[in-house]
Design an enzyme around this catalytic site. Structure first.
Site, PDB file in Angstrom:
ATOM      1  N   HIS A 125      -0.443   4.855   7.699  1.00  0.00           N
ATOM      2  CA  HIS A 125      -0.475   5.326   6.454  1.00  0.00           C
ATOM      3  C   HIS A 125       0.093   6.525   6.517  1.00  0.00           C
ATOM      4  CE1 HIS A 125      -2.648   2.122   4.885  1.00  0.00           C
ATOM      5  NE2 HIS A 125      -1.273   1.615   4.073  1.00  0.00           N
ATOM      6  N   SER A 148       0.798  -1.637   0.244  1.00  0.00           N
ATOM      7  CA  SER A 148       0.204  -0.357  -0.184  1.00  0.00           C
ATOM      8  C   SER A 148       0.773   1.513   0.156  1.00  0.00           C
ATOM      9  CB  SER A 148      -0.622  -0.098   1.255  1.00  0.00           C
ATOM     10  OG  SER A 148      -0.455   0.066   2.478  1.00  0.00           O
ATOM     11  N   ASP A 179      -3.556   7.580   8.575  1.00  0.00           N
ATOM     12  CA  ASP A 179      -4.765   6.605   9.382  1.00  0.00           C
ATOM     13  C   ASP A 179      -4.002   6.238  10.385  1.00  0.00           C
ATOM     14  OD1 ASP A 179      -2.956   5.057   7.845  1.00  0.00           O
ATOM     15  OD2 ASP A 179      -4.653   4.543   6.450  1.00  0.00           O
TER      16      ASP A 179
END
Length: 367
Positions: A345, A51, A342
């Site tokens: 991340h 990600s 978040d």
């Protein structure tokens, strides 16, 4: 002291002209040999991994690990939630912009891509994947093998659209980035029971390393030569790990950080070994662990105020589908004050610090 004799029959002025000419020629040859050879142009930037480097591939696969909805992307292209796991740009966007290729690195699975987008590079990365083959299975993400298959498809598309010679040139002269491993440690090992009964951390990091090494060698076998491999960051210090395993004080999860450090040490050594094994390769270990840890431990030095919580929602655990519009009342107004967007991340501001660190310290070794 030795001296040169004037050849018989040459006048002094003519002899002097010949000596000066020879000296100038010799000087030019010395200068040209000392001058560094020009680098081949960077034609494309190609990314594989998780990600951290996924600009939206997960939008187009069957997985719950998505972020193509608000408040993700609120600072990206006038508030567009593109599938990037952040409030704005992520590191591959910053790399391609710094290299002068384009403004953003697109996801390969974006159905709107055109040939010209492919020619300067794409990302095959998929949020929640890992070196451990089990990790993408748990999250229904694209495995590294899946990503390599997509890369082969990508090369064939370039061959069809731009010709065999152009495709070969792009494959050879691209910079490749591999970012993986965090989800193996944080999710597969510490958050599920599937591996802990069978492996201790030294054995599990060996499993990860074997997969990483095989991937690098397969990528080399497909023609890649300039490959940067990012270290795992201090994954135990992301907000979600603090919440789940940091106790009442929400301290960093020390075992997760120790696992990351152990894997990084093994990865660095393996890369040095592969350099000798793979002729013509430029393999570079990109250490970001210590830089990210410095940001987390000294946030004010980098212009941040909050390093133990994310901006989205409570900031303690929200990530992906848990970070959504229902969290708007609790989501921070100024994400530039936060290290993390978040529960997992970084914010765009933190990604910029990471990308600048990599470019400043490692770009010359890759190009």
């Amino acid at each position: 002291m030795s001296s040169f004799r004037k050849p018989f029959g040459l006048s002094s002025p003519l002899y002097a002209v010949i000596l000066v000419s020879l000296a100038l020629v010799a000087r030019g040859r010395l200068a040209s040999s000392a001058r560094p050879r020009p680098r081949p142009p960077l034609l494309a930037y190609i990314a594989f991994g998780d990600s951290i480097i996924d600009p939206g591939n997960n939008n187009n696969i069957q997985t719950i690990v998505k972020c193509n909805f608000p408040p993700y992307g609120r600072d990206f292209m006038e508030g567009k939630p593109s599938g990037r796991f952040s409030n704005g740009k992520i590191t591959p966007d910053m790399f391609v912009e710094a290299f002068g290729l384009k403004q953003y690195l697109p996801a390969y699975l974006d159905p709107s891509l055109k040939l010209e987008d492919l020619l300067t590079g794409v990302s095959f990365a998929s949020g929640a994947t890992g070196y451990d083959p089990l990790t993408p299975q748990i999250a229904s993400a694209l495995s590294l093998s899946d990503q390599l298959n997509l890369f082969k498809e990508y090369v064939n598309k370039i061959k069809s659209g731009a010709g065999e010679e152009k495709a070969a040139e792009i494959v050879k002269n691209s910079v490749y980035m591999v970012v993986c491993g965090s989800d193996d440690i944080a999710n597969t090992y510490y958050s599920t029971p599937f591996r802990r009964g069978e492996y201790d951390i030294p054995a599990y990091t060996d499993l990860m390393l074997n997969s990483a090494s095989s991937f690098i060698q397969e990528l080399y076998g497909l023609g890649a030569r300039k490959i940067g491999i990012l270290s795992i960051p201090p994954i135990g210090c992301v907000p979600a790990q603090r919440t789940l395993d940091g106790g009442l004080e929400r301290a960093c999860n020390a075992p997760a950080n120790q696992a990351a450090t152990l894997f990084n040490s093994k990865l660095s050594s393996e890369i040095e070994s592969l350099k000798q094994k793979l002729p013509g390769s430029k393999l570079v270990y990109l250490d970001i662990y210590h830089k990210v840890l410095s940001v987390i431990q000294n946030p004010s030095h980098y212009g941040f105020e909050v390093a133990d919580r994310g901006c989205c929602g409570t900031g303690n655990i929200e990530v992906s589908i848990l970070c959504n519009r229902l969290d708007d009342l609790e989501t921070c107004q100024d994400d530039s004050k936060y290290v993390f967007w978040d529960g997992y991340h970084p914010t765009e501001k933190t990604y910029k610090i990471i990308s600048d660190h990599v470019i400043d310290n490692y770009a010359d070794q890759l190009l």
